[in-house]
Design a protein around this motif. Sequence first.
Motif, PDB file in Angstrom:
ATOM      1  N   SER A  48      -3.226   1.438  -7.678  1.00 30.85           N
ATOM      2  CA  SER A  48      -2.224   0.609  -7.005  1.00 30.85           C
ATOM      3  C   SER A  48      -1.213   0.066  -7.997  1.00 30.85           C
ATOM      4  CB  SER A  48      -2.891  -0.564  -6.278  1.00 30.85           C
ATOM      5  OG  SER A  48      -3.682  -0.090  -5.225  1.00 30.85           O
TER       6      SER A  48
ATOM      7  N   ASP B 148      -0.197   3.534  -0.230  1.00 21.65           N
ATOM      8  CA  ASP B 148      -1.357   2.926  -0.896  1.00 21.65           C
ATOM      9  C   ASP B 148      -2.511   2.803   0.091  1.00 21.65           C
ATOM     10  OD1 ASP B 148      -3.141   1.729  -2.549  1.00 21.65           O
ATOM     11  OD2 ASP B 148      -1.853   0.053  -3.137  1.00 21.65           O
ATOM     12  N   GLU B 149      -3.453   3.723   0.031  1.00 20.93           N
ATOM     13  CA  GLU B 149      -4.647   3.746   0.892  1.00 20.93           C
ATOM     14  C   GLU B 149      -4.287   3.487   2.362  1.00 20.93           C
ATOM     15  OE1 GLU B 149      -8.171   3.323  -0.549  1.00 20.93           O
ATOM     16  OE2 GLU B 149      -7.661   2.965  -2.641  1.00 20.93           O
TER      17      GLU B 149
END
Length: 354
Positions: free
Chosen positions: A43, A158-159
């Motif tokens: 991240s 991001d995820e």
Amino acid sequence: MASVTLEKVRKDYGAVRVLHAVDLEIADGEFVVLVGPSGCGKSTLLRMIAGLEEASGGEIRIGERVVNDVAPKDRDIAMVFQSYALYPHMDVSKNMGFSLLLKKAQKTTIDARVDGAAKRLGLDSFLQRLPRQLSGGQRQRVAMGRAIVRDPKVFLFDEPLSNLDAKLRVHMRAEIKALHQQLKTTSVYVTHDQIEAMTMADRIVVMHDGMIQQVGAPLDLYDRPANMFVAGFIGSPGMNFLPATVRNGGKSDAVLADGQTLRLPDGLPLKDGDAITVGLRPEHIRLAHDGAQGEVVVVEPLGLSTQFYVKLAGQLLCVFAMGRAGVKPGDIVRLSADPASLHLFDPKSGDRIG
Ligand SMILES: Nc1ncnc2c1ncn2[C@@H]1O[C@H](COP(=O)(O)OP(=O)(O)O)[C@@H](O)[C@H]1O
Ligand SMILES: [Mg+2]
């Protein structure tokens, strides 16, 4: 669309270095997945590309332009987060169009882009709903739609699927991949899930402890992992590791902890007595009449396939077989593997041998 280039990019929080001199070139139009365990710096790296974190050193370029000192809104990127980050008081249509409104785009342009994105994502009949009137999967689509309407040079994810249940995750990952095949926008996608990485990426970047371990196409990483970390991380169920010692006769064998042997591939730089770690993928192990002997401990029938665990040379070895394996706990079995399918590692450095 644009390439993304990282040169010696570092991140320090006080005295703690969380990213070490990361070098990475992402080609225009490529879908690159950053994968690694929680806390490895994925991240942080993505947020530095977005401009949400400052780099402590090194250079970040989007296309030809160095962006280290460019504000996030001027980087021409769009980010999709795990949390969706939708405006709760705005309906779907306003959520998707808001960034264009801020940029003072004309209403007709905004409507056209929102309409286009909504059709693409199957959201056309939800445009007047508020986020709380949507399911998790629909909210995730709105977050994607909001990124699409901006028509950015780069998508950063991001995820984005981590909050969805397993079935929806599988569905959405195929949708995101299909979307990329249509739009061909350069994408950097962060996940801790190696299956997401394998299924979605043109190239995977495996990270560990703030360092890149290996970069490559999914099957290149599966076939030739550079070290034990990548070998253990890529592939499911994960690779088995057996400590062994090399015995050179006419052919080389690996002598396991209990004295049983495995035939090694030819042509590797191995000396008699070398300590090695043998990596064996569960799907490359077969039940055989000869081979190393062990005891079946656990059997996991999955229908399509069976996984079972065999106690062998002091280790618990996972074996993967298609269909039904015909074994039960307590059975004494013999296992073998094609020497060419073995992966050998230096137990000290963890690096691949050969
Ligand atoms: N604001 C911060 N201050 C101090 N350490 C941080 C901060 N943000 C992240 N870290 C640390 O940086 C490392 C990488 O974090 P992160 O990039 O979020 O990992 P990942 O996304 O791979 O799970 C972690 O060890 C985390 O604790
Ligand atoms: Mg993270």
